[in-house]
Structure formats: structure tokens, C-alpha cells
Design a protein around this motif. Structure first.
Motif, PDB file in Angstrom:
ATOM      1  N   ARG A  23      -2.947   7.283  -4.485  1.00 40.38           N
ATOM      2  CA  ARG A  23      -2.501   5.773  -4.009  1.00 40.38           C
ATOM      3  C   ARG A  23      -3.403   5.574  -2.464  1.00 40.38           C
ATOM      4  NH1 ARG A  23       1.879   2.172  -5.037  1.00 40.38           N
ATOM      5  NH2 ARG A  23       2.184   2.045  -3.122  1.00 40.38           N
TER       6      ARG A  23
ATOM      7  N   ASP B 174      -6.264  -8.651  -2.101  1.00 42.74           N
ATOM      8  CA  ASP B 174      -5.537  -8.779  -2.952  1.00 42.74           C
ATOM      9  C   ASP B 174      -5.630  -7.455  -4.189  1.00 42.74           C
ATOM     10  OD1 ASP B 174      -5.618 -11.225  -2.944  1.00 42.74           O
ATOM     11  OD2 ASP B 174      -6.959 -12.129  -4.222  1.00 42.74           O
ATOM     12  N   SER B 175      -6.365  -6.580  -3.926  1.00 39.99           N
ATOM     13  CA  SER B 175      -5.828  -5.580  -4.828  1.00 39.99           C
ATOM     14  C   SER B 175      -5.473  -4.671  -4.033  1.00 39.99           C
ATOM     15  CB  SER B 175      -7.430  -4.198  -5.013  1.00 39.99           C
ATOM     16  OG  SER B 175      -7.905  -5.233  -5.995  1.00 39.99           O
TER      17      SER B 175
ATOM     18  N   THR C  55      -3.136  -5.551  -2.162  1.00 38.56           N
ATOM     19  CA  THR C  55      -1.782  -6.288  -1.149  1.00 38.56           C
ATOM     20  C   THR C  55      -0.546  -5.675  -3.152  1.00 38.56           C
ATOM     21  OG1 THR C  55      -2.786  -7.704  -0.438  1.00 38.56           O
ATOM     22  CG2 THR C  55      -0.661  -8.233  -1.518  1.00 38.56           C
ATOM     23  N   GLU C  56      -1.798  -6.162  -4.380  1.00 40.20           N
ATOM     24  CA  GLU C  56      -1.096  -5.691  -5.481  1.00 40.20           C
ATOM     25  C   GLU C  56      -0.429  -3.925  -5.286  1.00 40.20           C
ATOM     26  OE1 GLU C  56       0.613  -7.095  -8.564  1.00 40.20           O
ATOM     27  OE2 GLU C  56      -0.427  -8.954  -6.267  1.00 40.20           O
TER      28      GLU C  56
ATOM     29  N   ALA D  72      -0.208  -2.184  -2.582  1.00 41.06           N
ATOM     30  CA  ALA D  72       1.025  -1.563  -1.655  1.00 41.06           C
ATOM     31  C   ALA D  72       2.283  -2.480  -2.408  1.00 41.06           C
ATOM     32  CB  ALA D  72       0.746  -2.562  -0.734  1.00 41.06           C
ATOM     33  N   LYS D  73       2.272  -3.308  -3.324  1.00 41.45           N
ATOM     34  CA  LYS D  73       3.909  -3.557  -3.767  1.00 41.45           C
ATOM     35  C   LYS D  73       4.416  -3.519  -5.528  1.00 41.45           C
ATOM     36  CE  LYS D  73       3.039  -8.902  -3.869  1.00 41.45           C
ATOM     37  NZ  LYS D  73       2.603 -10.012  -4.482  1.00 41.45           N
ATOM     38  N   SER D  74       3.029  -2.366  -5.857  1.00 39.13           N
ATOM     39  CA  SER D  74       3.376  -1.342  -7.088  1.00 39.13           C
ATOM     40  C   SER D  74       3.739  -0.372  -6.595  1.00 39.13           C
ATOM     41  CB  SER D  74       2.244  -0.924  -8.233  1.00 39.13           C
ATOM     42  OG  SER D  74       1.106  -0.879  -7.185  1.00 39.13           O
ATOM     43  N   SER D  75       5.340   0.391  -7.237  1.00 40.01           N
ATOM     44  CA  SER D  75       5.779   1.611  -6.159  1.00 40.01           C
ATOM     45  C   SER D  75       4.907   2.921  -7.700  1.00 40.01           C
ATOM     46  CB  SER D  75       7.425   1.693  -6.357  1.00 40.01           C
ATOM     47  OG  SER D  75       8.119   2.811  -6.421  1.00 40.01           O
TER      48      SER D  75
ATOM     49  N   LYS E 113       8.628   3.743 -10.022  1.00 39.14           N
ATOM     50  CA  LYS E 113       9.076   2.627 -11.304  1.00 39.14           C
ATOM     51  C   LYS E 113       8.282   3.516 -12.361  1.00 39.14           C
ATOM     52  CE  LYS E 113       8.715  -2.260  -9.559  1.00 39.14           C
ATOM     53  NZ  LYS E 113       8.072  -2.671  -8.976  1.00 39.14           N
TER      54      LYS E 113
END
Length: 140
Positions: free
Chosen positions: A79, A107-108, A110-111, A113-116, A119
Motif C-alpha cells: 500500500r 480518485d485512485s 481515495t479508493e 485509502a478506502k480499502s482496508s 478486509k
């Protein structure tokens, strides 16, 4: 005060020696001692079983912990590298005034950063559980 006198006053025995059979007393003593020794051995065996279970369980926990830590190290390294590359794209897009590329890179970011990574770790845990289950049916 003698034992005979204590027995008379406490328990109402008139003759202590007549009411107690020494042979039976000795047999009960031996019987109770043998039962005690059996219980001691059973409890020692239980403690050994618990120690063995403890060692096995701790080894499993340590293995799983090492797996999770390695996964997280690699995941966060990946990451971090992805963030570095995306911010390099942002820097180049800003330097060249390329708003389309800048928007896509942001946008990339942001996406990402949203993913963990946690999960994905849950998904890995479910795969591990399926691998451990001999009755699990795999469909491809």
C-alpha cells in the motif's frame, strides 16, 4: 483427658475399643490411601494433557500471529508503494497541468485509502477455514 474420655463425652461411646474394629479401620485407611493415589495420578495425567494442549494451542496462535504480521507487513508495504507511485503521478500531473490525469490519480488515491487490508485478512481467514475443513466442497 484420654481419647476414651473424649469419645465418651463427644459421641456418647461407653467403650471406644468395643465400637471400633482396628482391622476394618486399617482396611479403610489403606482403601482411602489407594483411592487418593489413583486420584493423584489421574490429576497428574490431566495436568500433562492440559500442558500438551496449551503448548499446541500456543504454537498455533504463534503461527497464526506470524502469518498475520507477515501479511500486514507486506500489505502495508505494498500500500505504501502504491501511495508513493500515485503521489508521483499527482506531482507529474500538477507539473504538466494535466487535470485529467490529476483527477484519475486522486480518485485512485481515495479508493486505495478506502480499502482496508484487514478486509482481505478476513477473506484469508475464511479460505484457511475452508482448507482446514475436509468436508468443504470447492467449486471452480
Amino acid at each position: 483427658m484420654s481419647i476414651h474420655e473424649i469419645a465418651q463425652s463427644a459421641y456418647g461411646f461407653n467403650k471406644l475399643t468395643e465400637s471400633i474394629d482396628p482391622t476394618e479401620c486399617f482396611q479403610q485407611l489403606i482403601s482411602q490411601y489407594l483411592e487418593y493415589k489413583t486420584i493423584v495420578e489421574q490429576e497428574k495425567t490431566k495436568r500433562r494433557e492440559i500442558k500438551a494442549w496449551e503448548k499446541t494451542t500456543i504454537a498455533k496462535i504463534n503461527t497464526y500471529r506470524d502469518f498475520v504480521m507477515e501479511y500486514l507487513d507486506r500489505s502495508f508495504d505494498e500500500r505504501a508503494e502504491n501511495f508513493r507511485k500515485l503521489f508521483d503521478v499527482v506531482d507529474r500531473a500538477m507539473a504538466t497541468n494535466n487535470n485529467t490525469q490529476l483527477g484519475l490519480a486522486l480518485d485512485s488515491i481515495t479508493e486505495l485509502a478506502k480499502s482496508s487490508p484487514f478486509k482481505e485478512l478476513a477473506n484469508l481467514a475464511s479460505v484457511q477455514a475452508a482448507l482446514d475443513d475436509p468436508n468443504h466442497e470447492w467449486t471452480f
